[in-house]
Design a protein around this motif. Structure first.
Motif, PDB file in Angstrom:
ATOM      1  N   SER A 312       0.874  -0.980  -0.352  1.00 33.08           N
ATOM      2  CA  SER A 312      -0.430  -0.306  -0.592  1.00 33.08           C
ATOM      3  C   SER A 312       1.272   1.264   0.111  1.00 33.08           C
ATOM      4  N   GLY A 313       1.714   1.501  -0.136  1.00 30.20           N
ATOM      5  CA  GLY A 313       2.706   2.361  -0.040  1.00 30.20           C
ATOM      6  C   GLY A 313       3.072   3.043   0.991  1.00 30.20           C
ATOM      7  N   ILE A 314       3.525   2.197   2.007  1.00 34.72           N
ATOM      8  CA  ILE A 314       2.991   2.780   3.715  1.00 34.72           C
ATOM      9  C   ILE A 314       4.707   2.573   4.229  1.00 34.72           C
ATOM     10  N   LYS A 315       5.175   3.549   4.033  1.00 37.16           N
ATOM     11  CA  LYS A 315       6.805   3.650   4.972  1.00 37.16           C
ATOM     12  C   LYS A 315       6.556   4.203   6.667  1.00 37.16           C
ATOM     13  N   PRO A 316       6.706   3.085   7.185  1.00 42.24           N
ATOM     14  CA  PRO A 316       6.223   3.755   9.035  1.00 42.24           C
ATOM     15  C   PRO A 316       7.361   4.120   9.529  1.00 42.24           C
ATOM     16  N   LYS A 317       6.305   5.007  10.335  1.00 41.24           N
ATOM     17  CA  LYS A 317       7.497   6.222  11.438  1.00 41.24           C
ATOM     18  C   LYS A 317       8.021   4.265  12.059  1.00 41.24           C
ATOM     19  N   ARG A 318       7.044   4.154  13.323  1.00 39.98           N
ATOM     20  CA  ARG A 318       7.756   2.783  14.353  1.00 39.98           C
ATOM     21  C   ARG A 318       8.176   1.637  13.586  1.00 39.98           C
ATOM     22  N   SER A 319       9.059   0.579  14.208  1.00 41.67           N
ATOM     23  CA  SER A 319       9.535  -0.184  13.924  1.00 41.67           C
ATOM     24  C   SER A 319       8.040  -1.439  13.890  1.00 41.67           C
ATOM     25  N   ILE A 320       7.773  -1.484  12.941  1.00 35.77           N
ATOM     26  CA  ILE A 320       6.374  -2.573  12.827  1.00 35.77           C
ATOM     27  C   ILE A 320       7.380  -4.238  12.951  1.00 35.77           C
ATOM     28  N   ARG A 321       6.722  -5.356  13.356  1.00 33.00           N
ATOM     29  CA  ARG A 321       7.153  -6.574  13.330  1.00 33.00           C
ATOM     30  C   ARG A 321       6.148  -7.997  13.529  1.00 33.00           C
ATOM     31  N   VAL A 322       6.145  -8.553  13.173  1.00 31.17           N
ATOM     32  CA  VAL A 322       5.210  -9.459  13.077  1.00 31.17           C
ATOM     33  C   VAL A 322       6.310 -10.808  13.735  1.00 31.17           C
ATOM     34  N   VAL A 323       5.764 -11.234  15.126  1.00 35.28           N
ATOM     35  CA  VAL A 323       5.580 -12.364  15.615  1.00 35.28           C
ATOM     36  C   VAL A 323       5.326 -13.441  15.022  1.00 35.28           C
ATOM     37  N   LEU A 324       5.241 -14.424  15.164  1.00 34.49           N
ATOM     38  CA  LEU A 324       5.116 -15.841  14.756  1.00 34.49           C
ATOM     39  C   LEU A 324       5.483 -17.338  15.771  1.00 34.49           C
TER      40      LEU A 324
END
Length: 470
Positions: A312-324
């Motif tokens: 979607s072209g979003i550049k996050p300001k904060r660090s985004i993590r996926v945790v499985l």
């Protein structure tokens, strides 16, 4: 002049708010479009469920799931992907369980059971004894040792159908599964049979975790779940003849802990890289089905959140993590390990979202947060209304993200429609064909939209503004 300036000032603020709202609407619309037309969650779930299958902690399938999901996250072009080691319990079911009701020597009726996770086995030839039926621990205590010793305790408290929230109904009776053997052993019971946690009458037994507390190994008794149809049958037969006997045989075993992993991927924040937003589900599942709803759906939705942000072209300001997370079902080792490491490193987790309630149609979220943060969340509710997402309530988040809780952060849980969830929960029919592609993708988009908003506006904007001014 002062009034004119005040009017202009207020007009600028209103226009700014309106502009932000329109921008957010446009971004969220793009997120949903991407998920519904170009989603990856269903394909990932297909592989996880049909090519790997049930992923009990410590099993070979759990190892395969770790390898597969890390490889798929590597393909997304994230800034970081890694495995976080965690020791997990290894319990094995062994050969399929067998049980019957005996009304007289040689006259038996077979019934459907499954061992509860963590239970001990029966003796090699099985266990046969008379039964005593109870609804709760108070009734168990009132009967006492004289009426229980040497018998099998049959816990038969159903999920209450008048409770609209299926999770609330589940919470009202799950203690008999989790602590039933521990309580019954105090009075000399030789085994435990528990009515499956299911609102539907069917022939499928539902497993789940149980505990022996501080009981020494030689005092632990076999514990199994019986299907709701067979629980009804057993109860009816006991009312007619209390001398009937129950036989069951199970072959489960608890082995030594083994090494496994949480799977973690990250998009590093462009402005506040040391503020972390995480989204996740648990990679392990029970072994009767393939764990598609619990919690394959949450795993693939969480993976797709990071992909959808990029698409979607979003550049996050904060660090985004996926945790499985590994080992939610019978130990919560993965969630506790992640929180332990985060604390050791001094990481600031401002928001954590978990999907662990199935892949059904999303209805909204429950939030564990302070008043200021919840009011902020409520201001976003109109952005979700076009997607029929209306449930924004205070409540529990998710077991795996719970250990991250502090005084200022926000924890949340995706809340899909819960009415059919316990038809499949921990049972052999928790399989891929029972997950609807569109519902799964709507859930992934809904999670991504909330992550986008928390990333853009932060948690508790007043305190954030003070921090920025410094």
């Amino acid at each position: 002049m002062f009034r004119l300036r005040l009017f202009i000032f207020l007009l600028v603020i209103l226009l700014s708010i309106s502009s932000n709202s329109q921008t957010d609407e446009k971004v969220i619309r793009e997120i949903y479009t991407q998920s519904l037309t170009n989603g990856k969650s269903y394909d990932w779930l297909n592989h996880l469920s049909n090519q790997i299958g049930g992923r009990l902690s410590g099993s070979l399938n759990a190892e395969k799931a770790v390898k597969y999901t890390k490889e798929e996250l590597d393909k997304l072009g994230l800034d970081k992907v890694w495995l976080q080691p965690v020791m997990v319990p290894k319990w094995v079911r062994g050969a399929k369980e067998f049980a019957y009701i005996e009304t007289a020597p040689g006259k038996t009726t077979p019934v459907n059971i499954c061992a509860l996770g963590g239970a001990v086995a029966t003796q090699a030839l099985g266990l046969k004894a008379n039964l005593v039926e109870v609804k709760n621990f108070e009734e168990l205590a009132s009967l006492g040792k004289d009426k229980i010793e040497g018998k099998i305790v049959f816990y038969n408290r159903p999920m209450q159908p008048h409770i609209i929230s299926a999770f609330e109904a589940y919470g009202g009776c799950v203690n008999q599964r989790y602590s039933g053997a521990f309580e019954a052993a105090k009075y000399g019971a030789v085994g435990v049979i528990v009515r499956s946690m299911n609102l539907r009458l069917d022939n499928l037994p539902h497993t789940g975790s149980m505990t022996y507390g501080n009981l020494p190994i030689n005092k632990r008794i076999p514990s199994a779940a019986i299907s709701t149809n067979d629980a009804e049958l057993l109860s009816s037969m006991l009312k007619l003849d209390k001398s009937i006997k129950f036989y069951f045989k199970q072959n489960c075993k608890q082995l030594k802990d083994v090494l496994s992993y949480n799977v973690v991927g990250e998009i590093t924040g462009s402005e506040f890289p040391n503020e972390y937003i995480i989204v996740g589900g648990h990679l392990d599942s029970w072994d009767l089905g393939d764990g598609s709803h619990d919690d394959g759906a949450g795993v693939v939705q969480s993976m797709d959140v990071l992909r959808l942000l990029k698409a979607s072209g979003i550049k996050p300001k904060r660090s985004i993590r996926v945790v499985l997370f590994m080992n939610e079902e019978n130990g919560l080792r993965g969630g506790n390990k992640y929180a332990e490491v985060a604390k050791q490193k001094g990481e600031n987790h401002v928001f954590a979202l978990e999907s662990d309630a199935g892949g059904f149609t999303p209805r909204g979220f429950s939030f564990d947060c302070n008043d200021a943060s919840f009011n902020q969340v409520l201001s976003w509710k109109p952005l979700f209304k076009p997607y029929l997402i209306h449930y924004f309530e205070r409540g529990a988040s998710g077991a795996d993200v719970g250990p991250l809780k502090n005084k200022t952060n926000v924890l949340a849980g995706l809340r899909p429609d819960s009415q059919r969830y316990f038809d499949h929960h921990h049972a052999a029919n928790d399989t891929f064909e029972h997950v609807n592609k569109r519902e799964l993708e709507l859930g992934a988009a809904t999670m991504t939209a909330l992550v986008y908003l928390f990333d853009k506006y932060g948690v508790n904007p007043i305190s954030n503004n003070k921090r920025i001014k410094k």
